[in-house]
Design an enzyme around this catalytic site. Structure first.
Site, PDB file in Angstrom:
ATOM      1  N   THR A   1      69.872  37.584  45.330  1.00 56.21           N
ATOM      2  CA  THR A   1      68.718  37.901  44.490  1.00 56.21           C
ATOM      3  C   THR A   1      68.583  39.417  44.478  1.00 56.21           C
ATOM      4  OG1 THR A   1      67.169  37.710  46.327  1.00 56.21           O
ATOM      5  CG2 THR A   1      67.442  35.767  44.927  1.00 56.21           C
ATOM      6  N   SER A   2      67.865  39.905  43.485  1.00 51.58           N
ATOM      7  CA  SER A   2      67.749  41.353  43.323  1.00 51.58           C
ATOM      8  C   SER A   2      66.661  41.969  44.182  1.00 51.58           C
ATOM      9  CB  SER A   2      67.467  41.694  41.858  1.00 51.58           C
ATOM     10  OG  SER A   2      68.537  41.266  41.059  1.00 51.58           O
ATOM     11  N   THR A   3      65.578  41.254  44.392  1.00 46.02           N
ATOM     12  CA  THR A   3      64.438  41.861  45.076  1.00 46.02           C
ATOM     13  C   THR A   3      63.890  40.957  46.163  1.00 46.02           C
ATOM     14  OG1 THR A   3      62.818  40.893  43.573  1.00 46.02           O
ATOM     15  CG2 THR A   3      63.740  43.034  42.949  1.00 46.02           C
TER      16      THR A   3
END
Length: 189
Positions: free
Chosen positions: A9-11
């Site tokens: 996931t990015s964040t």
């Protein structure tokens, strides 16, 4: 055949999404699941570790293609790397499994469609820019580095390197060089 999972996931706000990916990969039977929280454009050391770990006959499993590849080009590089190692790729939400001839065909078709969509989007963008220019509405993007010229020159005068100036101001090293060359100031390396 060993199933090896990769989740990303990015964040930090996407914690639930990462947990869901890991759960799905473990439910499928992945022996090992590599997971990281990093931007798709940033460095991905855990992905590199997973790729190094894979052995001939293994299958790399991801829940969605965008968790693995940054672009069509990047996907092509990854698939080539996996093929060279004798490793298959399975993308759960697409039902793609490159251990089968149909899976290989589907991946190539999907990559071609994605490439076509990208080219069409760029063509529409170019047409929109041309129309806006004709109507006098297109100004281009605002140069970010030139607005920082005074800061670049001041930092250079203090003896900072071009790399350090670029890093501190969030601009490219080439932009720093052009600003300094244009100001006829000595360039600190």
């Amino acid at each position: 055949m060993t199933l090896i999972g990769y989740a990303r996931t990015s964040t930090l706000e996407q914690e639930a999404g990462l947990e869901a990916q890991v759960r799905d990969l473990k439910t499928l039977g992945c022996k090992k699941v590599y997971q990281e929280q990093t931007s798709s454009i940033g460095p991905r050391p855990i992905l590199e570790t997973a790729l190094d770990y894979l052995r001939e006959g293994d299958t790399l499993v991801v829940t969605k293609l965008d968790r693995l590849a940054r672009s069509v080009h990047h996907m092509g590089e990854l698939v080539k790397h996996l093929e060279e190692k004798g490793v298959h790729l399975r993308i759960l939400n697409m039902g793609v499994d490159t251990s089968t001839p149909t899976g290989k065909l589907m991946l190539n078709v999907l990559a071609s469609v994605a490439q076509f969509e990208r080219e069409m989007m760029l063509e529409r963008q170019r047409e929109g820019i041309a129309k806006a220019k004709e109507e006098g509405r297109y100004k281009g993007r605002t140069p970010t580095a030139r607005a920082k010229s005074d800061e670049v020159v001041a930092m250079n005068a203090k003896g900072l390197s071009m790399g350090e100036i670029a890093k501190r101001l969030g601009i490219g090293k080439g932009s720093v060089h052009r600003i300094l060359k244009g100001s006829q100031t000595s360039v600190a390396c």
